[in-house]
Design an enzyme around this catalytic site. Structure first.
Site, PDB file in Angstrom:
ATOM      1  N   LYS A 106       0.727  -0.973   0.076  1.00  0.00           N
ATOM      2  CA  LYS A 106       0.009   0.008  -0.108  1.00  0.00           C
ATOM      3  C   LYS A 106       0.881   1.292  -0.053  1.00  0.00           C
ATOM      4  CE  LYS A 106      -4.672   0.698   0.258  1.00  0.00           C
ATOM      5  NZ  LYS A 106      -5.386  -0.134  -0.098  1.00  0.00           N
ATOM      6  N   ASN A 221     -15.937   5.995  -4.740  1.00  0.00           N
ATOM      7  CA  ASN A 221     -16.053   4.862  -5.898  1.00  0.00           C
ATOM      8  C   ASN A 221     -16.787   3.489  -5.260  1.00  0.00           C
ATOM      9  OD1 ASN A 221     -14.576   2.058  -7.123  1.00  0.00           O
ATOM     10  ND2 ASN A 221     -14.214   3.830  -8.649  1.00  0.00           N
ATOM     11  N   GLY A 223     -18.712   3.052  -2.564  1.00  0.00           N
ATOM     12  CA  GLY A 223     -19.876   3.389  -1.867  1.00  0.00           C
ATOM     13  C   GLY A 223     -20.960   3.477  -2.806  1.00  0.00           C
TER      14      GLY A 223
END
Ligand code: NAD
Length: 416
Positions: A106, A221, A223
Protein backbone atom coordinates in the site's frame (compact mmCIF):
# COMPACT_ATOMS: atom_id res chain seq x y z
CA UNK A 1 -8.58 0.40 25.31
CA UNK A 2 -10.86 0.26 22.29
CA UNK A 3 -10.73 4.05 21.77
CA UNK A 4 -6.98 3.93 21.24
CA UNK A 5 -7.08 1.34 18.48
CA UNK A 6 -5.47 2.21 15.19
CA UNK A 7 -5.64 0.38 11.89
CA UNK A 8 -2.30 -1.24 12.74
CA UNK A 9 -3.28 -2.43 16.21
CA UNK A 10 -6.44 -3.90 14.65
CA UNK A 11 -4.48 -5.63 11.86
CA UNK A 12 -1.96 -7.06 14.34
CA UNK A 13 -4.72 -8.31 16.64
CA UNK A 14 -6.42 -10.00 13.68
CA UNK A 15 -3.12 -11.63 12.73
CA UNK A 16 -2.64 -12.79 16.32
CA UNK A 17 -6.08 -14.45 16.30
CA UNK A 18 -5.37 -16.20 12.98
CA UNK A 19 -1.87 -17.27 14.07
CA UNK A 20 -3.28 -18.81 17.23
CA UNK A 21 -6.06 -20.63 15.38
CA UNK A 22 -3.61 -21.90 12.75
CA UNK A 23 -1.06 -22.86 15.35
CA UNK A 24 1.51 -20.90 13.38
CA UNK A 25 5.10 -21.27 14.53
CA UNK A 26 6.15 -18.16 16.50
CA UNK A 27 8.88 -17.26 13.98
CA UNK A 28 6.36 -17.21 11.13
CA UNK A 29 3.97 -15.07 13.16
CA UNK A 30 6.81 -12.65 13.93
CA UNK A 31 7.80 -12.43 10.27
CA UNK A 32 4.24 -11.66 9.17
CA UNK A 33 3.87 -8.89 11.73
CA UNK A 34 6.36 -6.76 9.82
CA UNK A 35 6.42 -5.47 6.25
CA UNK A 36 9.30 -6.68 4.09
CA UNK A 37 10.10 -3.12 3.10
CA UNK A 38 8.83 0.39 4.00
CA UNK A 39 9.98 3.39 2.05
CA UNK A 40 9.29 6.88 3.40
CA UNK A 41 9.60 9.73 0.95
CA UNK A 42 9.25 13.48 1.20
CA UNK A 43 7.54 14.85 -1.87
CA UNK A 44 8.30 18.51 -2.55
CA UNK A 45 6.44 20.29 -5.32
CA UNK A 46 5.86 23.81 -6.56
CA UNK A 47 2.36 24.91 -5.48
CA UNK A 48 0.25 27.04 -7.82
CA UNK A 49 0.95 30.14 -5.72
CA UNK A 50 4.69 29.77 -6.39
CA UNK A 51 5.58 28.47 -2.92
CA UNK A 52 7.15 25.07 -2.20
CA UNK A 53 4.98 22.41 -0.59
CA UNK A 54 6.37 19.29 1.09
CA UNK A 55 4.22 16.21 1.70
CA UNK A 56 5.26 13.01 3.44
CA UNK A 57 4.47 9.81 1.61
CA UNK A 58 5.36 6.15 1.80
CA UNK A 59 5.13 2.80 0.05
CA UNK A 60 4.88 -0.23 2.30
CA UNK A 61 5.49 -3.72 0.88
CA UNK A 62 4.24 -6.31 3.30
CA UNK A 63 4.82 -9.72 1.70
CA UNK A 64 5.48 -11.04 -1.81
CA UNK A 65 5.76 -14.79 -1.26
CA UNK A 66 2.78 -15.47 -3.56
CA UNK A 67 3.64 -12.93 -6.28
CA UNK A 68 4.48 -9.26 -6.92
CA UNK A 69 3.34 -6.71 -4.34
CA UNK A 70 -0.04 -5.15 -5.12
CA UNK A 71 -1.97 -2.36 -3.47
CA UNK A 72 -3.57 1.05 -3.73
CA UNK A 73 -2.29 4.55 -3.09
CA UNK A 74 -4.21 6.79 -0.70
CA UNK A 75 -4.16 10.60 -0.54
CA UNK A 76 -5.64 11.76 2.76
CA UNK A 77 -4.73 14.19 5.58
CA UNK A 78 -4.72 11.36 8.13
CA UNK A 79 -2.36 9.02 6.24
CA UNK A 80 0.40 7.64 8.51
CA UNK A 81 3.05 4.95 8.07
CA UNK A 82 1.16 2.79 10.58
CA UNK A 83 -2.12 3.07 8.68
CA UNK A 84 -0.46 2.24 5.36
CA UNK A 85 1.32 -0.72 7.00
CA UNK A 86 -2.02 -2.12 8.17
CA UNK A 87 -3.53 -1.63 4.73
CA UNK A 88 -0.53 -3.38 3.13
CA UNK A 89 -0.94 -6.35 5.49
CA UNK A 90 -4.65 -6.61 4.65
CA UNK A 91 -3.72 -6.64 0.95
CA UNK A 92 -1.48 -9.67 1.53
CA UNK A 93 -4.32 -11.64 3.13
CA UNK A 94 -6.89 -10.39 0.59
CA UNK A 95 -4.93 -11.52 -2.47
CA UNK A 96 -4.47 -14.92 -0.84
CA UNK A 97 -8.17 -15.25 0.09
CA UNK A 98 -9.29 -14.59 -3.47
CA UNK A 99 -6.34 -16.70 -4.63
CA UNK A 100 -4.62 -14.35 -7.08
CA UNK A 101 -0.82 -14.43 -7.54
CA UNK A 102 0.04 -11.24 -5.67
CA UNK A 103 1.49 -10.15 -2.39
CA UNK A 104 0.35 -7.09 -0.45
CA UNK A 105 1.45 -3.46 -0.48
CA UNK A 106 0.00 0.00 0.00
CA UNK A 107 1.10 3.58 -0.52
CA UNK A 108 -0.03 6.92 0.74
CA UNK A 109 0.67 10.61 0.89
CA UNK A 110 -0.40 12.77 3.80
CA UNK A 111 -2.14 15.65 2.00
CA UNK A 112 -5.58 17.16 1.57
CA UNK A 113 -6.50 16.63 -2.08
CA UNK A 114 -9.72 18.61 -1.60
CA UNK A 115 -7.61 21.74 -1.10
CA UNK A 116 -5.25 21.09 -4.01
CA UNK A 117 -5.68 21.92 -7.68
CA UNK A 118 -5.52 19.28 -10.41
CA UNK A 119 -2.11 20.65 -11.51
CA UNK A 120 -0.75 20.36 -7.97
CA UNK A 121 -2.07 16.80 -7.69
CA UNK A 122 -0.42 15.90 -10.98
CA UNK A 123 2.95 17.27 -9.82
CA UNK A 124 2.54 15.51 -6.46
CA UNK A 125 1.76 12.19 -8.16
CA UNK A 126 4.62 12.41 -10.64
CA UNK A 127 7.17 13.43 -8.00
CA UNK A 128 5.98 10.67 -5.66
CA UNK A 129 6.23 8.14 -8.50
CA UNK A 130 9.79 9.22 -9.24
CA UNK A 131 10.66 8.72 -5.56
CA UNK A 132 9.26 5.17 -5.35
CA UNK A 133 10.30 4.24 -8.90
CA UNK A 134 13.02 1.83 -7.82
CA UNK A 135 10.69 -0.33 -5.75
CA UNK A 136 7.67 -0.52 -8.10
CA UNK A 137 7.20 -2.10 -11.53
CA UNK A 138 5.07 -4.69 -13.33
CA UNK A 139 6.86 -7.68 -11.78
CA UNK A 140 7.78 -5.95 -8.52
CA UNK A 141 4.95 -3.87 -7.13
CA UNK A 142 1.84 -2.69 -8.99
CA UNK A 143 -0.05 0.32 -7.52
CA UNK A 144 -3.80 1.02 -7.92
CA UNK A 145 -6.32 3.65 -6.73
CA UNK A 146 -7.56 4.00 -3.15
CA UNK A 147 -9.18 6.83 -1.18
CA UNK A 148 -8.98 10.16 -3.07
CA UNK A 149 -6.95 8.76 -5.96
CA UNK A 150 -8.55 7.65 -9.22
CA UNK A 151 -7.99 6.54 -12.82
CA UNK A 152 -6.39 9.89 -13.69
CA UNK A 153 -3.87 9.47 -10.85
CA UNK A 154 -2.99 6.03 -12.25
CA UNK A 155 -2.51 7.48 -15.76
CA UNK A 156 0.01 10.00 -14.34
CA UNK A 157 1.85 7.16 -12.57
CA UNK A 158 1.94 5.10 -15.77
CA UNK A 159 3.23 8.06 -17.78
CA UNK A 160 5.92 8.99 -15.25
CA UNK A 161 7.11 5.38 -14.93
CA UNK A 162 7.11 4.95 -18.73
CA UNK A 163 8.99 8.23 -19.28
CA UNK A 164 11.76 7.04 -16.95
CA UNK A 165 12.01 3.64 -18.65
CA UNK A 166 11.78 5.07 -22.16
CA UNK A 167 8.80 3.09 -23.45
CA UNK A 168 5.12 2.63 -22.59
CA UNK A 169 4.52 0.23 -19.70
CA UNK A 170 0.78 0.06 -18.96
CA UNK A 171 1.22 -3.03 -16.77
CA UNK A 172 3.08 -0.99 -14.11
CA UNK A 173 -0.20 0.18 -12.57
CA UNK A 174 -3.91 -0.81 -12.57
CA UNK A 175 -7.15 1.12 -12.33
CA UNK A 176 -6.13 3.16 -15.38
CA UNK A 177 -8.53 4.88 -17.78
CA UNK A 178 -9.70 2.66 -20.66
CA UNK A 179 -7.84 4.85 -23.16
CA UNK A 180 -4.43 3.82 -21.75
CA UNK A 181 -4.96 0.12 -21.08
CA UNK A 182 -7.52 0.11 -18.28
CA UNK A 183 -9.89 -2.82 -17.98
CA UNK A 184 -13.60 -2.85 -18.61
CA UNK A 185 -15.41 -3.09 -15.32
CA UNK A 186 -12.48 -2.08 -13.05
CA UNK A 187 -14.18 1.04 -11.67
CA UNK A 188 -17.23 -0.93 -10.48
CA UNK A 189 -15.41 -4.19 -9.64
CA UNK A 190 -14.91 -3.64 -5.90
CA UNK A 191 -18.58 -2.81 -5.49
CA UNK A 192 -19.75 -5.65 -7.71
CA UNK A 193 -17.73 -8.02 -5.52
CA UNK A 194 -19.30 -6.52 -2.38
CA UNK A 195 -22.80 -7.03 -3.80
CA UNK A 196 -22.02 -10.60 -4.94
CA UNK A 197 -20.99 -11.34 -1.32
CA UNK A 198 -24.20 -9.73 -0.07
CA UNK A 199 -26.19 -11.91 -2.46
CA UNK A 200 -24.42 -15.09 -1.29
CA UNK A 201 -24.90 -14.12 2.38
CA UNK A 202 -28.58 -13.35 1.72
CA UNK A 203 -29.03 -16.87 0.32
CA UNK A 204 -27.81 -18.33 3.62
CA UNK A 205 -30.22 -16.11 5.55
CA UNK A 206 -33.16 -16.72 3.24
CA UNK A 207 -33.31 -12.96 2.67
CA UNK A 208 -34.80 -11.79 -0.64
CA UNK A 209 -32.73 -9.05 -2.26
CA UNK A 210 -35.74 -7.55 -3.99
CA UNK A 211 -36.91 -4.81 -1.66
CA UNK A 212 -34.15 -5.47 0.92
CA UNK A 213 -33.15 -2.20 2.58
CA UNK A 214 -29.55 -0.97 2.27
CA UNK A 215 -27.49 1.72 4.05
CA UNK A 216 -24.12 2.74 2.57
CA UNK A 217 -21.45 4.72 4.42
CA UNK A 218 -19.15 6.64 2.04
CA UNK A 219 -20.25 7.72 -1.42
CA UNK A 220 -17.00 7.52 -3.34
CA UNK A 221 -15.96 4.90 -5.84
CA UNK A 222 -16.90 1.90 -3.70
CA UNK A 223 -19.97 3.32 -1.91
CA UNK A 224 -21.70 4.90 -4.88
CA UNK A 225 -21.14 1.94 -7.17
CA UNK A 226 -22.33 -0.48 -4.48
CA UNK A 227 -25.51 1.59 -4.03
CA UNK A 228 -26.01 1.67 -7.81
CA UNK A 229 -25.49 -2.09 -8.30
CA UNK A 230 -27.66 -3.02 -5.29
CA UNK A 231 -30.39 -0.66 -6.52
CA UNK A 232 -30.26 -2.19 -10.02
CA UNK A 233 -30.62 -5.64 -8.43
CA UNK A 234 -33.85 -4.55 -6.77
CA UNK A 235 -32.66 -3.48 -3.31
CA UNK A 236 -34.01 -0.33 -1.70
CA UNK A 237 -31.28 2.16 -0.75
CA UNK A 238 -32.57 3.93 2.38
CA UNK A 239 -29.47 5.80 3.61
CA UNK A 240 -26.12 7.00 2.25
CA UNK A 241 -23.39 9.27 3.59
CA UNK A 242 -20.05 10.92 2.89
CA UNK A 243 -17.48 12.88 4.91
CA UNK A 244 -19.94 15.78 5.35
CA UNK A 245 -22.88 13.70 6.64
CA UNK A 246 -25.68 11.42 5.51
CA UNK A 247 -29.28 11.27 4.30
CA UNK A 248 -32.16 8.89 5.05
CA UNK A 249 -35.35 8.22 3.15
CA UNK A 250 -37.61 5.31 4.19
CA UNK A 251 -39.25 5.22 0.74
CA UNK A 252 -35.89 4.61 -0.92
CA UNK A 253 -33.35 6.80 -2.74
CA UNK A 254 -32.36 6.82 -6.36
CA UNK A 255 -28.53 6.45 -6.19
CA UNK A 256 -28.04 7.93 -9.67
CA UNK A 257 -29.83 11.14 -8.65
CA UNK A 258 -27.87 11.29 -5.39
CA UNK A 259 -24.65 10.94 -7.40
CA UNK A 260 -25.64 13.89 -9.62
CA UNK A 261 -26.54 15.89 -6.49
CA UNK A 262 -23.15 15.10 -4.89
CA UNK A 263 -21.31 16.00 -8.11
CA UNK A 264 -23.14 19.34 -8.18
CA UNK A 265 -23.00 20.29 -4.49
CA UNK A 266 -19.98 18.36 -3.18
CA UNK A 267 -21.98 16.16 -0.79
CA UNK A 268 -24.97 13.84 -0.53
CA UNK A 269 -26.51 15.94 2.28
CA UNK A 270 -29.49 18.28 1.83
CA UNK A 271 -31.19 16.17 -0.80
CA UNK A 272 -34.83 17.09 -1.23
CA UNK A 273 -37.28 14.70 0.42
CA UNK A 274 -34.59 13.13 2.64
CA UNK A 275 -33.77 13.60 6.29
CA UNK A 276 -30.18 14.66 7.04
CA UNK A 277 -28.50 12.22 9.43
CA UNK A 278 -25.01 11.89 10.91
CA UNK A 279 -22.55 9.16 9.96
CA UNK A 280 -23.11 7.65 13.42
CA UNK A 281 -26.85 7.46 12.76
CA UNK A 282 -26.24 5.90 9.37
CA UNK A 283 -24.37 2.98 10.95
CA UNK A 284 -27.27 2.44 13.34
CA UNK A 285 -29.99 2.68 10.67
CA UNK A 286 -32.48 -0.18 10.73
CA UNK A 287 -31.86 -1.97 7.44
CA UNK A 288 -31.22 -5.41 6.00
CA UNK A 289 -27.79 -4.63 4.59
CA UNK A 290 -25.13 -2.23 5.85
CA UNK A 291 -22.16 -1.44 3.61
CA UNK A 292 -19.38 0.57 5.29
CA UNK A 293 -17.41 2.03 2.36
CA UNK A 294 -15.45 4.91 3.90
CA UNK A 295 -12.53 4.58 6.31
CA UNK A 296 -11.19 2.44 9.20
CA UNK A 297 -12.51 1.98 12.74
CA UNK A 298 -16.10 3.06 12.11
CA UNK A 299 -17.86 0.14 13.86
CA UNK A 300 -16.33 -0.10 17.32
CA UNK A 301 -17.22 -1.47 20.73
CA UNK A 302 -19.05 1.82 21.34
CA UNK A 303 -21.63 1.44 18.57
CA UNK A 304 -21.55 -2.23 17.45
CA UNK A 305 -24.45 -3.16 19.73
CA UNK A 306 -26.57 -0.56 17.93
CA UNK A 307 -25.98 -1.94 14.43
CA UNK A 308 -29.39 -3.18 13.26
CA UNK A 309 -28.54 -4.72 9.89
CA UNK A 310 -28.82 -8.43 9.10
CA UNK A 311 -25.81 -8.36 6.78
CA UNK A 312 -22.72 -6.15 7.12
CA UNK A 313 -20.50 -6.28 4.02
CA UNK A 314 -17.26 -4.33 4.32
CA UNK A 315 -16.55 -2.27 1.21
CA UNK A 316 -13.98 -0.29 3.21
CA UNK A 317 -10.77 -1.73 4.60
CA UNK A 318 -10.73 -2.15 8.37
CA UNK A 319 -14.08 -0.51 9.24
CA UNK A 320 -14.69 -2.85 12.22
CA UNK A 321 -12.52 -3.36 15.30
CA UNK A 322 -11.95 -6.87 16.72
CA UNK A 323 -14.13 -6.13 19.75
CA UNK A 324 -16.94 -4.95 17.48
CA UNK A 325 -16.49 -8.14 15.40
CA UNK A 326 -17.39 -10.16 18.48
CA UNK A 327 -20.47 -8.07 19.20
CA UNK A 328 -21.77 -8.40 15.62
CA UNK A 329 -21.15 -12.17 15.72
CA UNK A 330 -23.02 -12.53 18.99
CA UNK A 331 -25.91 -10.53 17.54
CA UNK A 332 -26.12 -13.11 14.71
CA UNK A 333 -25.28 -10.58 12.00
CA UNK A 334 -23.88 -12.09 8.78
CA UNK A 335 -20.64 -10.12 8.65
CA UNK A 336 -18.60 -10.35 5.44
CA UNK A 337 -15.07 -9.05 6.21
CA UNK A 338 -13.09 -6.60 4.08
CA UNK A 339 -10.45 -9.08 2.88
CA UNK A 340 -13.26 -11.05 1.25
CA UNK A 341 -16.01 -8.48 0.58
CA UNK A 342 -13.90 -5.86 -1.21
CA UNK A 343 -11.48 -8.24 -2.94
CA UNK A 344 -13.29 -7.71 -6.26
CA UNK A 345 -11.20 -4.55 -6.79
CA UNK A 346 -7.83 -6.26 -6.66
CA UNK A 347 -9.22 -9.20 -8.65
CA UNK A 348 -10.22 -6.87 -11.50
CA UNK A 349 -6.81 -5.19 -11.13
CA UNK A 350 -5.27 -8.61 -11.65
CA UNK A 351 -7.40 -9.03 -14.80
CA UNK A 352 -6.19 -5.62 -16.02
CA UNK A 353 -2.55 -6.60 -15.43
CA UNK A 354 -3.01 -9.91 -17.26
CA UNK A 355 -4.65 -8.10 -20.20
CA UNK A 356 -1.79 -5.57 -20.30
CA UNK A 357 0.90 -8.25 -20.16
CA UNK A 358 -0.74 -10.26 -22.96
CA UNK A 359 -1.80 -7.13 -24.93
CA UNK A 360 -5.42 -8.29 -24.87
CA UNK A 361 -8.64 -6.47 -24.17
CA UNK A 362 -11.50 -8.44 -22.63
CA UNK A 363 -15.17 -7.52 -22.89
CA UNK A 364 -17.13 -6.30 -19.87
CA UNK A 365 -19.10 -9.56 -19.88
CA UNK A 366 -15.88 -11.58 -19.75
CA UNK A 367 -14.45 -9.49 -16.89
CA UNK A 368 -17.66 -9.63 -14.87
CA UNK A 369 -18.18 -13.35 -15.44
CA UNK A 370 -14.62 -14.15 -14.29
CA UNK A 371 -14.96 -11.76 -11.36
CA UNK A 372 -18.23 -13.26 -10.22
CA UNK A 373 -16.83 -16.81 -10.42
CA UNK A 374 -13.80 -15.88 -8.34
CA UNK A 375 -15.85 -13.99 -5.75
CA UNK A 376 -18.32 -16.85 -5.33
CA UNK A 377 -15.47 -19.34 -4.98
CA UNK A 378 -13.71 -17.16 -2.38
CA UNK A 379 -16.99 -16.67 -0.49
CA UNK A 380 -17.62 -20.43 -0.42
CA UNK A 381 -14.01 -21.16 0.60
CA UNK A 382 -14.34 -18.78 3.56
CA UNK A 383 -17.81 -20.02 4.46
CA UNK A 384 -16.52 -23.59 4.58
CA UNK A 385 -13.80 -22.62 7.07
CA UNK A 386 -16.40 -20.72 9.12
CA UNK A 387 -18.42 -23.91 9.48
CA UNK A 388 -15.38 -26.12 10.16
CA UNK A 389 -13.97 -23.79 12.79
CA UNK A 390 -17.26 -22.50 14.17
CA UNK A 391 -15.78 -19.03 13.84
CA UNK A 392 -16.94 -15.74 12.39
CA UNK A 393 -16.28 -14.98 8.73
CA UNK A 394 -13.37 -12.62 9.58
CA UNK A 395 -11.41 -15.27 11.45
CA UNK A 396 -12.18 -17.81 8.71
CA UNK A 397 -10.99 -15.42 5.96
CA UNK A 398 -7.85 -14.59 7.94
CA UNK A 399 -7.12 -18.27 8.52
CA UNK A 400 -7.45 -18.91 4.81
CA UNK A 401 -5.32 -15.89 3.81
CA UNK A 402 -2.63 -16.16 6.47
CA UNK A 403 -2.53 -19.94 6.01
CA UNK A 404 -1.93 -19.67 2.25
CA UNK A 405 0.76 -17.02 2.69
CA UNK A 406 2.64 -18.95 5.37
CA UNK A 407 2.43 -22.08 3.24
CA UNK A 408 4.04 -20.17 0.33
CA UNK A 409 6.79 -18.82 2.60
CA UNK A 410 7.56 -22.31 3.88
CA UNK A 411 7.64 -23.72 0.35
CA UNK A 412 10.02 -21.02 -0.89
CA UNK A 413 12.28 -21.49 2.12
CA UNK A 414 14.50 -18.86 3.70
CA UNK A 415 17.42 -17.55 1.72
CA UNK A 416 20.32 -17.77 2.49
P1 NAD B 1 -13.10 7.38 -2.52
O1 NAD B 1 -12.09 8.41 -2.28
O2 NAD B 1 -13.61 7.19 -3.90
O3 NAD B 1 -14.36 7.63 -1.56
C1 NAD B 1 -14.27 7.76 -0.18
C2 NAD B 1 -15.65 8.19 0.32
O4 NAD B 1 -15.65 8.15 1.74
C3 NAD B 1 -16.03 9.61 -0.06
O5 NAD B 1 -17.41 9.66 -0.41
C4 NAD B 1 -15.82 10.40 1.22
O6 NAD B 1 -16.64 11.54 1.33
C5 NAD B 1 -16.21 9.36 2.24
N1 NAD B 1 -15.65 9.62 3.56
C6 NAD B 1 -14.41 10.04 3.90
N2 NAD B 1 -14.33 10.17 5.23
C7 NAD B 1 -15.54 9.80 5.73
C8 NAD B 1 -16.08 9.72 7.03
N3 NAD B 1 -15.35 10.04 8.10
N4 NAD B 1 -17.36 9.29 7.16
C9 NAD B 1 -18.10 8.96 6.08
N5 NAD B 1 -17.65 9.03 4.84
C10 NAD B 1 -16.39 9.45 4.67
O7 NAD B 1 -12.50 6.02 -1.96
P2 NAD B 1 -12.89 4.53 -2.33
O8 NAD B 1 -11.96 4.06 -3.38
O9 NAD B 1 -14.36 4.44 -2.54
O10 NAD B 1 -12.48 3.77 -0.99
C11 NAD B 1 -13.37 3.63 0.12
C12 NAD B 1 -12.92 2.47 0.98
O11 NAD B 1 -12.91 1.28 0.19
C13 NAD B 1 -11.51 2.59 1.56
O12 NAD B 1 -11.47 1.94 2.81
C14 NAD B 1 -10.66 1.80 0.57
O13 NAD B 1 -9.46 1.34 1.13
C15 NAD B 1 -11.62 0.68 0.26
N6 NAD B 1 -11.35 -0.04 -0.98
C16 NAD B 1 -11.31 0.59 -2.18
C17 NAD B 1 -11.09 -0.13 -3.34
C18 NAD B 1 -11.12 0.50 -4.69
O14 NAD B 1 -11.08 -0.23 -5.69
N7 NAD B 1 -11.23 1.80 -4.82
C19 NAD B 1 -10.86 -1.51 -3.26
C20 NAD B 1 -10.91 -2.14 -2.02
C21 NAD B 1 -11.16 -1.39 -0.88
Amino acid sequence: MEEEQTALTVALEQLRIAAEKLNLEPGMHEMLKHPKRSLIVSVTIRMDNGEMGTFIGCRVQHNDARGPFKGGIRYHPSVTLDEVTALAMWMTWKCAVVDIPYGGAKGGICCNPKEMTKDELERLTRRYTSLILDVIGPYRDVPAPDVYTDAQTMAWIMDTYSQFKGYSIPECVTGKPLSVGGSEGRAEATSLGVVVCVREAAKHLGLKLKGATVAVQGYGNVGWNAAKIAHDMGCKIVAVSDSVGGIYCAKGLNPYKIYEHKSRTGSVVNYEGCKNITNEELLETKCDILIPAALENEITKANAANVRARIVAEGANGPTTPEADKVLYEKGIFHVPDILANSGGVTASYFEWVQNLTREHWTLEEVNRKLENMMVKAFNDVYKVTKQEESNMRTAALMLGVGRVSEAIKTLGLWP
